[in-house]
Design a protein around this motif. Structure first.
Motif, mmCIF file in Angstrom:
data_model
loop_
_atom_site.group_PDB
_atom_site.id
_atom_site.type_symbol
_atom_site.label_atom_id
_atom_site.label_comp_id
_atom_site.label_asym_id
_atom_site.label_seq_id
_atom_site.Cartn_x
_atom_site.Cartn_y
_atom_site.Cartn_z
ATOM 1 N N ARG A 142 14.648 18.934 -4.767
ATOM 2 C CA ARG A 142 15.271 19.015 -3.448
ATOM 3 C C ARG A 142 15.990 17.712 -3.138
ATOM 4 O O ARG A 142 17.061 17.701 -2.550
ATOM 5 C CB ARG A 142 14.209 19.300 -2.390
ATOM 6 C CG ARG A 142 13.681 20.722 -2.418
ATOM 7 C CD ARG A 142 12.796 21.011 -1.220
ATOM 8 N NE ARG A 142 12.387 22.403 -1.194
ATOM 9 C CZ ARG A 142 11.608 22.932 -0.250
ATOM 10 N NH1 ARG A 142 11.139 22.178 0.721
ATOM 11 N NH2 ARG A 142 11.285 24.202 -0.303
ATOM 12 N N TRP A 143 15.359 16.623 -3.488
ATOM 13 C CA TRP A 143 16.001 15.310 -3.422
ATOM 14 C C TRP A 143 15.315 14.375 -4.399
ATOM 15 O O TRP A 143 14.181 14.614 -4.822
ATOM 16 C CB TRP A 143 16.001 14.736 -2.004
ATOM 17 C CG TRP A 143 14.662 14.624 -1.321
ATOM 18 C CD1 TRP A 143 14.144 15.475 -0.397
ATOM 19 C CD2 TRP A 143 13.666 13.586 -1.489
ATOM 20 N NE1 TRP A 143 12.897 15.052 0.015
ATOM 21 C CE2 TRP A 143 12.590 13.899 -0.633
ATOM 22 C CE3 TRP A 143 13.592 12.438 -2.268
ATOM 23 C CZ2 TRP A 143 11.452 13.095 -0.548
ATOM 24 C CZ3 TRP A 143 12.457 11.636 -2.188
ATOM 25 C CH2 TRP A 143 11.411 11.960 -1.330
ATOM 26 N N ASP A 199 14.639 14.366 3.128
ATOM 27 C CA ASP A 199 15.719 13.856 2.282
ATOM 28 C C ASP A 199 15.388 12.543 1.573
ATOM 29 O O ASP A 199 16.228 12.016 0.835
ATOM 30 C CB ASP A 199 17.005 13.691 3.094
ATOM 31 C CG ASP A 199 16.815 12.827 4.338
ATOM 32 O OD1 ASP A 199 15.828 12.062 4.399
ATOM 33 O OD2 ASP A 199 17.657 12.915 5.251
ATOM 34 N N LYS A 201 15.039 9.572 2.864
ATOM 35 C CA LYS A 201 15.570 8.372 3.494
ATOM 36 C C LYS A 201 14.436 7.550 4.120
ATOM 37 O O LYS A 201 13.479 8.100 4.660
ATOM 38 C CB LYS A 201 16.605 8.743 4.559
ATOM 39 C CG LYS A 201 17.879 9.340 3.976
ATOM 40 C CD LYS A 201 18.903 9.642 5.068
ATOM 41 C CE LYS A 201 20.193 10.206 4.462
ATOM 42 N NZ LYS A 201 21.191 10.540 5.502
#
Length: 240
Positions: A142-143, A199, A201
């Motif tokens: 997914r990331w 994500d 981050k």
């Protein structure tokens, strides 16, 4: 021994709550070849999320997961032999062939942190499950992020993925193995980091006064607990 409330698992053996053996393909809990306390990160001894869930994070050295997603920290050596860009120019043997790396660019620093869907079919054959295992950074994730850090503890909460570890750097002379700085032979700046499960981050980060104990993170009742190698246990809550 690990239990998810419906079965008891000991490595690759699983029993229902009446202690009747179950099919290994139904194992959905965490497996660790070196044991859950083994912190050596030896090649070929990763944690796995169940015998039937060979997603990208099945090769991870640390794994946390929920019903939808699995998050893993992968050491670079796990996939290095399959990365031609990391092979020396004079390498012409099999990818399992051993060779030395003396150039800084051939000395891996940091890890890959990735998230993959937690949905591999338990009815898939062993061959099909292996075919779904992909290097970090592949389309299966997914990331995926690469960073020059070495997380040694990880915990997943509803709003954040927490990691504790230290900044990674090349600290030895490549050809001698001696410290670059004899006065500080093992420089490690420890940290606690929160990242977004969506994500990857970075949401927040703070320094730690000491390295964390391996797998020494826990979350409960709105608090985060960090066990440190100096014997301290740090408790953190939400900012007010």
């Amino acid at each position: 021994m690990i239990s998810d409330g419906s079965a008891i698992t000991m490595r690759y053996k699983q029993f229902d709550m009446a202690l009747k053996p179950r099919d290994p393909a139904r194992i959905r809990t965490l497996l660790a070849s070196p044991g859950l306390l083994g912190d050596s990160w030896a090649h070929r001894q990763p944690w796995r999320l169940g015998a039937a869930r060979a997603a990208a994070t099945s090769q991870a050295m640390l794994i946390v997961f929920d019903a939808e997603c699995a998050y893993g920290v992968m050491a670079p050596y796990t996939w290095l032999k399959k990365t031609p860009a990391m092979w020396p120019a004079n390498h012409d043997g099999h990818m399992h062939q051993k060779y030395s790396r003396y150039s800084a660019e051939h000395f891996p620093v940091g890890v890959t942190i990735a998230a993959a869907p937690n949905r591999v079919s338990p009815s898939a054959s062993a061959k099909a499950r292996r075919s779904q295992t992909s290097p970090p950074g592949s389309a299966a994730d997914r990331w995926s992020v690469q960073d020059t850090v070495q997380p040694r503890a990880m915990v997943l909460t509803r709003d954040a993925l927490f990691l504790a570890g230290w900044r990674d750097a090349l600290a030895v002379q490549l050809k001698t193995g001696r410290p670059i700085d004899p006065a500080n032979p093992d420089p490690r700046r420890s940290f606690l980091r929160a990242v977004s499960p969506a994500d990857g981050k970075v949401l927040a980060e703070c320094p730690l006064g000491c390295e964390p104990v391996f797998d020494g993170l826990a979350a409960a009742y709105g608090r985060l607990y960090v066990s440190l190698k100096n014997g301290a246990v740090v408790c953190m809550g939400a900012a007010r």
